[in-house]
Structure formats: structure tokens, C-alpha cells
Design an enzyme around this catalytic site. Structure first.
Site, PDB file in Angstrom:
ATOM      1  N   ASP A 177     -15.658-125.196  47.624  1.00  0.00           N
ATOM      2  CA  ASP A 177     -16.136-124.190  48.569  1.00  0.00           C
ATOM      3  C   ASP A 177     -15.007-124.017  49.600  1.00  0.00           C
ATOM      4  O   ASP A 177     -14.088-124.836  49.696  1.00  0.00           O
ATOM      5  CB  ASP A 177     -17.460-124.627  49.226  1.00  0.00           C
ATOM      6  CG  ASP A 177     -18.196-123.441  49.875  1.00  0.00           C
ATOM      7  OD1 ASP A 177     -17.575-122.376  50.078  1.00  0.00           O
ATOM      8  OD2 ASP A 177     -19.394-123.585  50.193  1.00  0.00           O
TER       9      ASP A 177
HETATM   10  C1  BGC Z   1     -19.728-120.234  51.357  1.00  0.00           C
HETATM   11  C2  BGC Z   1     -19.629-119.894  49.883  1.00  0.00           C
HETATM   12  C3  BGC Z   1     -18.824-118.625  49.722  1.00  0.00           C
HETATM   13  C4  BGC Z   1     -17.471-118.792  50.370  1.00  0.00           C
HETATM   14  C5  BGC Z   1     -16.575-117.580  50.243  1.00  0.00           C
HETATM   15  C6  BGC Z   1     -18.391-120.214  52.051  1.00  0.00           C
HETATM   16  O1  BGC Z   1     -18.571-120.267  53.434  1.00  0.00           O
HETATM   17  O2  BGC Z   1     -20.360-121.482  51.512  1.00  0.00           O
HETATM   18  O3  BGC Z   1     -20.890-119.774  49.324  1.00  0.00           O
HETATM   19  O4  BGC Z   1     -18.699-118.310  48.366  1.00  0.00           O
HETATM   20  O5  BGC Z   1     -17.673-119.050  51.759  1.00  0.00           O
HETATM   21  O6  BGC Z   1     -17.000-116.552  51.031  1.00  0.00           O
END
Ligand code: BGC
Length: 730
Positions: free
Chosen positions: A267
Site C-alpha cells: 500500500d
Molecule cells: C490506500 C489504498 C490506495 C492507495 C492509492 C492508500 O492510501 O490505502 O487503498 O489504493 O492509497 O491511492
């Protein structure tokens, strides 16, 4: 493995017996071969031709967010000399998350779960993926499936509810469709990311049995049946180790036990080390700076110090190339810049919402409304005259094609880090709910009362506004009150399941209900909602976060053009204090999953707590009768559960009969969902529904052997909800 379900229109119960045999003879298991030798060989060949620098480029998203082309969330630069295209990725939970390209806003993922319809889940994945490709994205980051352990969870709208099998089956279908459209699918957030509090690294303590039987299970189903190219590891720690460097969940379980051949991606900002993460199974880091760990320099250093091997680096790269080849992205990368048919997408968004709306209460058949008999219709609250609320954060469309209201609208969440890059909890509708109602009741006056201030859409109703709503309700034949609950990534958890933002919505509903005995409440929420006014209103409809087709979808359900068929994928409790995680309102910084297997409806069943609306609940404008249960066990293997379902009400409709299994195991909660089918029936029509329950639905984690065992015996139940059991195995 996929389960084929079979239902046959029947004339008699005896025929149901025959169908049951036929279903088993036809067999139920379709094997998917994840391993594609040719793709592997080709990926191997490419790895051999790559230089070290090129390999390092492929395992680290190179750009900061603002530099990502097309307004996506991450970007891996390709290697043109070898025909390896760049990968541009974007969030896609409820529609494309590009910050610069307009996208359709579909209903929230929790709504999709409420449809209980794997066919719809497949279509949902396909329509979104199609749009992503047209925008130039090769990878979609939708596919969230953390379970609704924390009823107040900020991101619950992005997920698929509280049952691991429902969530896993729906996600598998969505995943298959995404990749059938040549977009690499992601499942996330692996694993234990059930809350937002302390979101960048809280430690979850989860025992192995609970982890395997509940929190890993939706991922297991999605990985084995849907074969996603990408698994995103989460921010949290699991039993002391960050998910993105946790060798148990990555190497042992995902890549070992489940034979996952795709890549593991962190993530955004969830990597915490170089060698430990790589050796634990992390294949790609997403750079949000300033602290990064899989940069070319750091990985070279780790190689030079023998902290990681060249073979492991090659494995990381090979996985990415294999996924690109297998999904078609390698040979046919998306070009972007295509003309999108937004009208068609909106029609699908409406259809998906219509299949997902849950009719929670319908006293004295208040619904459907009869347009011909109504002269004055009051529509109250929830900005129903202009738009609908959506979930905030990366699970939202950031540039909705229909237009968003500016700013965050005064969200007041604890631990909020603000809305600086989450612009649109509210979207404008091309056909607002008031207009859609007017279209269906052209001879009635449709009047709106509420807080019309879209600069601060969460402002509390003034007494004057409540008085105006009451007056309008008094003069109307029916009062339809819209209440909303906001929620989103990075906003923390809800304080309570009570309606907030505006905080006095309960007072509004109560005042209107006193003024008009025909009060219908429509919820727009990603979480369960407490309803102190439940007994004072005639009907309650849950529309979730409805998406941009929501106006027409809600009106169609209210007026019976669509017969509601959604069922709750989460329990709605009577009180906050009834939820398994309530601790006087404190959300633990480091949650201990001490309730074990008793989560969701399993908790309410085991503790004998009466929910307000149970898991699986959802009413219809018709009535379904259940009869003639037959359960046939096939040795140690699958079980065939068959029964007759009859629409003995006045109109066509769809029912979701649910099969639950109670195991003879003192540690197990009273029942678990093991199968279901969404069945459409005309009035008077009956059908033999045959549901094959594979042996794996009997699995329990044997802690003494650290492995699965298949529990024998137990009892099957068939119900219209987890608490409305209609048939029981004798
Ligand atoms: C989130 C993810 C997301 C990523 C990209 C993160 O803050 O937890 O679910 O895909 O950002 O935007």
C-alpha cells in the site's frame, strides 16, 4: 474452484428430488489453471534480457503522485527496447479514481455485496475495467475486502461486508471480469486492515484460527478463483510484524499455501524495510516519499551485502512480467484517450444500485408508492434535490463525470487528517432524486424541504428548517426523508453508528414521523445506522452510497418499478454497545481480535444478541415460501442442499435463499454462511433450488496440527436471512 448452482423451474417437489440427483451428476467443480507455462517461460526469457537497472525500475513506482500521468496513483516505467510497456495504475473501488479524467461513480462496493449477485459483481468489475482501459490504466486498485469487524469502520463502504465467503465469492467475480478486460486486478488490503484508527501501523493481534477462517478467507477465495495479478499488502502489523514484511502472510500463506503467482505490492507508504520486506515476499514498492525502501540504490546495496539474492530479485520481476503477459497488458497495453460512453456506464450504475438497495422495513405495505393515488409528495433532507453522498478517500471517484460539490463539506471526524486530496463526498446527479420521483408521479406535486446549503452540506438542520419540513410533511400524502452518514479513508472511524453530519437527523426524522403517518426513510450510508425512530416510521430503505444512477434507482424502488432484492451484507445492531468491538467508544490503537470467530452475525448469534436488522435481511414487494428441504451428503465430499422456493405473492421478484451450516464444534459460532443463490420468480412460479456446498465450506483450522480439517456432521439451515430460518435439516 467454482461452485455451479442449479435451479430448475418445477411443477412439484418430487421433481426437486430428481433435480438434486441431476445436479450432482453434472458435477459442480470447475478447475481453473492459474499456472500458464507459456507465460512463465516468456517472463523467464525477458528477465534474462533485462539489465540490473531495468529490473530495479520495474519494482518501484517511480513517481510522486502528482507526476503520475493520467491522474493515476502509481506508475511503473516500462522497458521499450524489450517491448515491456509502462504500467499506469489507479484506484477503482467504485469507479476510476483519476484526479484529472472524469469517471463514472458506481454504487459503493458494500452496495455490490448487498446484491448477493456474483453475476452483477462480474459485470461491475467489467464495466469499471473497461473505463479504466479507455483512460489508459493497465492496473485497477479496487478490490478491497477487509471484513466489517469494526462496525464504525471508516472504509467499510469500500469492502464487501462481514462474511468471508460472500466477500470472497463476489471479489473473485469482480477480479475475473477486470482481467478479462485486460486490466490487472488488485485485491487489498492484505490483511487485517479492518480499521482506520492508527491506520499507518497499528498492530493487530489475531490468532491463527481466526485469521485463517475469517480474515484470510475472502483473499483466499479471490486469489484461487479470481487469480488477481496483484495483491496489495496493508499498512497495519499482524502479530507484531508489518503486513508488507510479514513472511507468514506473504510467503507461507499467499505464495506458499495458495500458490499465488502474481505480485505483492505495498500500500502507498506501507513498506518499512528493504531486505526484510523483499525476503518476506514484497515484490513492489509504491513510492509516496519521503521514506522509501525499494529504491534502486537500496536494493543494490542489499544485493551487495548479500541480504537478498539475485534469484529473489529475478522472482520479483518475473512475477510482474508474468502478470502482464497473462492479462494481455504486455501485448496490448491500454492506449487511453478513448471516448467513453458515460451514458451507458450510468445506466449500468443505476442497474447495479437497483439490485443492491435493501428494503429494511415495510409496515402495512407502505411501499411501493402508488403514483395515481398521491397528490402531494414531500421529499425531505439529504440534499435529495441535487445529489447523493459518496464515500471519501481513495475508494471514491475523484473527478466524477457528473460533478462534485467543492471541499469536504465540514466533515468532523476524529483523527482526521483533512480532505486536501479527497475532494468529493457529494456528487451532483443529472437526475436528482426529486426529479426522478416527479418523473414517476407526474400528476403529484413534489416539494423539497431541507438544508440546501451545498457549501457546507453537513451543517445541522436549523429549527426553522425542521419546522418547514414538518409543515410540508403535514400537507403531503407521503413524506420521504433522506438521511446520510459520511465516512471515508483517512477520516478515522465513526464515533458511533448514530447518524452524524448533520447531527440532528434523528430529530428531523422523529418530527416528520409525528407529522405524517406515512413516513419513509431512505438511508445513504456505507455503515450500519442506529435508528431510534425505527418504530415510528412506516418504511425504511437502505440505498448505501448510491452512485450517479442513484436518483432513478431509488425512485424506481420507491414506486415499485423495481422490486427490491438486496440483502444486508452487515448486521445492523440496536446499539453501539452490542457490536463486538465496542469498548465504551474507544477504538483500540492496536486491536486485539479477542472475539475470535465471533464476528459479524456470528457474534450476535453466539452472544444471543437481537440485532435491529440481521445479516442477510432484506424484504421484497412479493412473498416467498420455502418448502421441501433435502440434504444429501456425498461421502466426505460435497453436500447437495435442495428445496422449493415459490413466489406466492403478487409481483415478480428475486429472493436470496441462504444456506447456513452449524458445526458440532464448541469453538465455532452457531452458524456460518456456506451458500446462496439469487433466484428471480414470477408471481405463482416455483423453482427447485439446488445449492452444492463443497467440502471446503466445512473447513476448520486445527491448531494442534496447524492445518485444515474438514468437520463432519452438523446441521444445515435455509433462510431468508441469518435470523429468518425457514427450513432446518432434521
Ligand atoms: C490506500 C489504498 C490506495 C492507495 C492509492 C492508500 O492510501 O490505502 O487503498 O489504493 O492509497 O491511492
Amino acid at each position: 474452484m467454482q461452485v455451479k448452482r442449479l435451479s430448475l423451474a418445477i411443477a412439484s417437489a418430487a421433481f426437486c428430488l430428481f433435480a438434486q440427483t441431476a445436479a450432482h451428476a453434472a458435477d459442480t467443480v470447475v478447475a481453473n489453471s492459474f499456472s500458464d507455462d507459456a507465460a512463465h517461460r516468456r517472463a523467464d526469457m525477458l528477465v534474462k534480457q533485462l539489465t540490473l537497472d531495468e529490473k530495479l525500475q520495474l519494482i518501484h513506482s517511480k513517481y510522486q503522485m502528482s507526476d503520475v500521468p493520467g491522474g493515476g496513483a502509481g506508475y511503473i516505467e516500462g522497458v521499450p527496447r524489450l517491448g515491456i510497456p509502462s504500467i499506469n495504475m489507479v484506484d477503482s473501488a467504485t469507479g476510476g479514481g483519476s484526479t484529472v479524467q472524469p469517471s463514472t461513480t458506481f454504487p459503493a462496493t458494500i452496495a455490490l455485496a448487498a446484491s448477493w449477485d456474483p453475476v452483477l459483481a462480474y459485470q461491475f468489475g467489467g464495466v469499471i475495467a473497461h473505463q479504466l482501459r479507455q483512460q489508459g490504466f493497465a492496473m485497477g486498485l479496487g478490490g478491497g475486502t477487509n471484513l466489517a469487524r469494526e462496525a464504525r469502520g471508516g472504509r467499510m463502504f469500500e469492502y464487501l461486508g462481514e462474511d468471508p465467503v460472500l466477500a470472497g465469492e463476489m471479489l473473485a467475480e469482480r477480479t475475473r471480469a477486470t482481467q478479462d478486460h485486460k486490466v490487472i486486478a488488485t485485491v487489498k488490503h492484505y490483511v487485517g486492515n479492518e480499521q482506520e484508527t492508527n491506520r499507518m501501523g497499528g498492530n493487530d493481534t489475531i490468532d491463527e484460527r481466526t485469521l485463517r477462517e475469517l480474515y484470510l478467507l475472502p483473499f483466499e477465495l479471490a486469489v484461487k478463483q479470481g487469480q488477481p495479478g496483484n495483491v496489495m499488502c496493508s499498512y497495519n502489523k499482524i502479530n507484531g510484524t508489518y503486513a508488507c514484511e510479514n513472511p507468514h502472510v506473504l510467503n507461507d500463506v499467499l505464495k506458499g499455501d495458495w500458490h499465488f503467482q502474481g505480485q505483492v505490492q505495498s500500500d502507498w507508504g506501507a513498506a518499512h524495510s528493504t531486505a526484510p520486506a523483499i525476503n518476506a515476499g514484497l515484490d513492489e514498492e509504491e513510492d509516496v516519499g519521503p521514506t522509501v525502501f525499494l529504491t534502486p540504490d537500496l536494493v543494490k546495496q542489499a544485493l551487495a551485502n548479500h541480504q537478498i539474492t539475485q534469484a529473489r530479485l529475478d522472482d520479483m520481476v518475473r512475477r510482474k512480467l508474468y502478470v502482464m503477459i497473462r492479462t494481455g497488458v504486455m501485448d496490448d497495453p491500454p492506449k487511453g484517450g478513448e471516448t467513453i460512453d458515460f451514458d451507458a456506464a450510468r445506466r449500468f450504475a443505476q442497474h447495479a444500485e437497483e439490485q443492491s438497495i435493501v428494503l429494511l422495513k415495510n409496515q402495512d405495505r407502505q411501499l411501493p408508492l402508488d403514483a395515481a393515488s398521491l397528490k402531494h409528495i414531500a421529499v425531505i433532507g439529504g440534499h435529495a434535490d441535487v445529489g447523493v453522498i459518496t464515500g471519501g478517500g481513495s475508494g471514491d471517484t475523484r473527478d466524477p463525470v457528473t460533478g462534485a460539490f467543492p471541499g469536504c463539506g465540514g466533515l468532523t471526524f476524529p483523527n482526521s487528517t483533512g480532505c486536501n486530496w479527497w475532494p468529493n463526498p457529494w456528487i451532483k446527479l443529472p437526475t436528482p432524486i426529486t426529479t426522478a420521483i416527479k418523473n414517476l408521479a407526474p400528476n403529484a406535486t413534489v416539494s423539497f424541504a431541507g438544508n440546501q446549503d451545498m457549501q457546507s452540506p453537513f451543517r445541522a438542520y436549523t429549527q426553522q428548517e425542521i419546522d418547514a419540513a414538518v409543515n410540508l410533511a403535514r400537507q403531503s400524502d407521503v413524506a420521504i426523508v433522506f438521511v446520510t452518514q459520511s465516512g471515508g479513508e483517512d477520516f478515522g472511524e465513526l464515533h458511533s453508528l448514530a447518524l452524524a453530519n448533520p447531527s440532528n437527523q434523528d430529530a428531523l426524522v422523529e418530527a416528520v414521523a409525528q407529522a405524517n403517518p406515512h413516513t419513509v426513510v431512505v438511508l445513504e450510508s456505507g455503515n450500519p445506522v442506529l435508528m431510534p425512530w425505527k418504530d415510528q416510521v412506516s418504511a425504511i430503505v437502505d440505498a448505501w452510497y448510491p452512485g450517479e444512477g442513484g436518483g432513478n434507482a431509488i425512485a424506481n424502488v420507491l414506486f415499485g418499478k423495481v422490486n427490491p432484492s438486496g440483502k444486508l451484507p452487515v448486521t445492523f445492531p440496536l446499539r453501539d454497545a452490542d457490536t463486538p468491538t465496542w469498548d465504551g467508544g474507544n477504538i483500540a490503537q492496536n486491536p486485539v481480535y479477542s472475539e475470535g470467530l465471533k464476528m459479524g452475525y456470528r457474534w450476535y448469534d453466539a452472544q444471543h444478541i437481537q440485532p435491529m436488522f440481521p445479516f442477510g435481511h432484506g424484504l421484497s414487494y412479493t412473498h416467498f415460501a420455502y418448502s421441501d428441504l433435502h440434504v444429501r451428503q456425498h461421502g466426505d465430499q460435497s453436500t447437495t442442499v435442495s428445496f422449493v422456493l415459490r413466489n406466492d405473492g403478487p409481483v415478480a421478484g428475486a429472493e436470496v435463499p441462504q444456506v447456513y451450516l452449524g458445526l458440532n464444534d464448541p469453538v465455532e459460532p452457531p452458524k456460518r454462511l456456506v451458500g446462496w443463490e439469487k433466484v428471480s420468480l414470477k408471481p405463482g412460479e416455483a423453482r427447485c433450488v439446488t445449492i452444492e456446498i463443497p467440502a471446503k465450506m466445512r473447513r476448520v483450522w486445527d491448531t494442534s496440527r496447524n492445518g485444515w480439517k474438514i468437520a463432519q456432521g452438523g446441521q444445515f439451515y435455509v433462510g431468508a436471512s441469518s435470523r429468518d430460518i425457514r427450513l432446518e435439516q432434521k
